[in-house]
Design an enzyme around this catalytic site. Structure first.
Site, mmCIF file in Angstrom:
data_model
loop_
_atom_site.group_PDB
_atom_site.id
_atom_site.type_symbol
_atom_site.label_atom_id
_atom_site.label_comp_id
_atom_site.label_asym_id
_atom_site.label_seq_id
_atom_site.Cartn_x
_atom_site.Cartn_y
_atom_site.Cartn_z
ATOM 1 N N ASP A 4 53.013 -43.050 16.190
ATOM 2 C CA ASP A 4 52.273 -42.022 16.284
ATOM 3 C C ASP A 4 50.873 -42.689 15.628
ATOM 4 O O ASP A 4 51.056 -43.423 14.560
ATOM 5 C CB ASP A 4 52.436 -40.901 15.450
ATOM 6 N N ASP A 11 48.089 -40.341 21.810
ATOM 7 C CA ASP A 11 48.336 -41.185 20.839
ATOM 8 C C ASP A 11 49.713 -41.080 20.394
ATOM 9 O O ASP A 11 50.007 -41.852 19.307
ATOM 10 C CB ASP A 11 47.349 -41.185 19.791
ATOM 11 N N GLU A 12 50.517 -40.750 21.064
ATOM 12 C CA GLU A 12 52.093 -40.551 20.404
ATOM 13 C C GLU A 12 52.948 -40.818 21.499
ATOM 14 O O GLU A 12 52.927 -40.229 22.781
ATOM 15 C CB GLU A 12 52.093 -39.081 20.038
#
Ligand SMILES: [Mg+2]
Length: 385
Positions: free
Chosen positions: A9, A103-104
């Site tokens: 993350d 983003d993860e």
């Protein structure tokens, strides 16, 4: 075989990209989000979080809490480009990547036996590669399942790296508040509190029958399972996806045919590896070329027989590339395989047996020693010539 899942993350992603791109924002509270009256905070930098600003908060409140903050509306297309770069790195570390958001992601890193002797080093290697290539910081969690991996990546944020080995589950998990249980929020949390449950260990020790007195059977079972650190959800790989693609953005626009071909070969190897790891063959190969001025071309070809072999993918991409007659600097190259056939159909053709043997040997090495080994060997071979 024991499973190992990595959850990655990015820390305060949008705000960190802004701070990276604008020197004058660094060390300051940066708040990215909608600037209209009804706008909300998308991401707040850690400096802004110190003022009590957090994502999903109405922008008006954020402005009140942090009057000297830097408020930016953000550039989603730009964040998307950075995200693709980061996901390219994820795919270097695992053939099975499940995106959770921009983003993860979850990475299934099971079976990479050599690497698994040292999970921490593998996590550090990923964090370092992301930092060197993008200047951004990620938090990583590694654990036997998705629930624990996601929990682990959050425990020491920002810049965290937490590993939960199967023998440590109770020690790490049980003292945590029940809000950390996946899917427990709001009402369930309140009801559990009223019944006297404060931490996860208490839920685990109560057991399903006890919880059933106050909750439905399905929820009770789920709560006890998670409280004991059990979660058998799989990382949803590309098999479910419609395509497998990799792209590379060059630090400086490339200008020679040789550089372009070398990049295409590296991309074809990545796409081929990912296809083989999920037992798929692609019938359509697409090439993407973006020039320095952002002019973007995509060209594709549909093959008579689907393939998962690097050389076939490279051959098609190379032909498509040359047919474009690009004469200016290239900013980005990408290859995508789509229109999947289940792997195995390719081996109906007899001359594929040798190829299959060769690639299973190559993939075996990649799996044992990490993706980069074969590329290093290739590079060395070329140098030696
Ligand atoms: Mg994040």
């Amino acid at each position: 075989m024991e499973r190992y899942i990595m959850h990655v993350d990015m820390d305060a992603f949008f705000a960190s990209v802004e701070q990276r791109d604008h020197e004058e924002y660094r060390g300051k509270p940066v708040i990215v989000g909608g600037q209209s009256v009804r706008g909300v905070v998308a991401t707040a930098s850690y400096e802004a979080r110190a003022f009590g600003v957090h994502s999903a908060m109405p922008m008006a409140i954020a402005r009140r809490r942090c009057p000297e903050g830097i408020f930016v509306s953000g550039n989603h297309a730009h964040y998307q480009e950075v995200s693709q770069q980061i996901f390219g790195i994820f795919h270097d570390f695992s053939p099975a990547v499940e995106a959770l958001s921009i983003d993860e992601a979850f990475l299934d890193i099971s079976g990479m036996e050599k690497l698994m002797k040292n999970c921490r080093a593998y996590g550090q290697k990923l964090k370092k590669k992301i930092y060197l290539q993008t200047g951004l910081i990620a938090s990583v969690g590694i654990a036997p399942n998705k629930f624990l991996a996601k929990l682990a990546s959050d425990l020491e944020k920002p810049d965290g790296l937490v590993i939960i080995a199967s023998g440590e589950i109770k020690r790490v998990l049980w003292p945590l508040p029940i809000s950390r249980l996946w899917g427990v929020g709001g009402k369930t949390e309140e009801r559990l509190h009223r019944l006297g449950y404060e931490n996860i260990g208490q839920v685990a020790q109560a057991g399903e029958a006890e919880l059933c007195k106050n909750f439905g059977q399905k929820l009770s079972r789920q709560l006890v399972k998670l409280a004991n650190g059990r979660d058998d959800r799989l990382v949803e790989t590309e098999r479910e996806a419609q395509s497998v693609g990799n792209e590379v953005t060059f630090e400086q626009d490339i200008v020679t045919q040789e550089e372009a071909e070398a990049a295409l070969l590296a991309l074809a190897e990545k796409v081929g590896w990912r296809l083989r790891r999920v037992n798929c063959c692609a019938r359509t190969i697409q090439l993407k070329v973006r020039l320095g001025d952002f002019t973007t071309y995509t060209r594709s070809r549909t093959l008579s027989a689907a393939t998962c072999y690097d050389e076939d993918i490279y051959g098609v991409a190379r032909e498509l590339f040359h047919a474009l007659h690009v004469h200016s600097g290239i900013r980005l190259l990408g290859i995508t395989g789509s229109s999947f056939d289940i792997y195995g159909q390719a081996s109906l053709f007899e001359d594929n047996h040798k190829k299959e043997e060769l690639y299973s040997a190559i993939d075996g090495l990649k799996k044992r020693f990490g993706y980069d080994i074969i590329n290093h060997l290739n590079a060395k071979k070329k140098k030696d010539k």
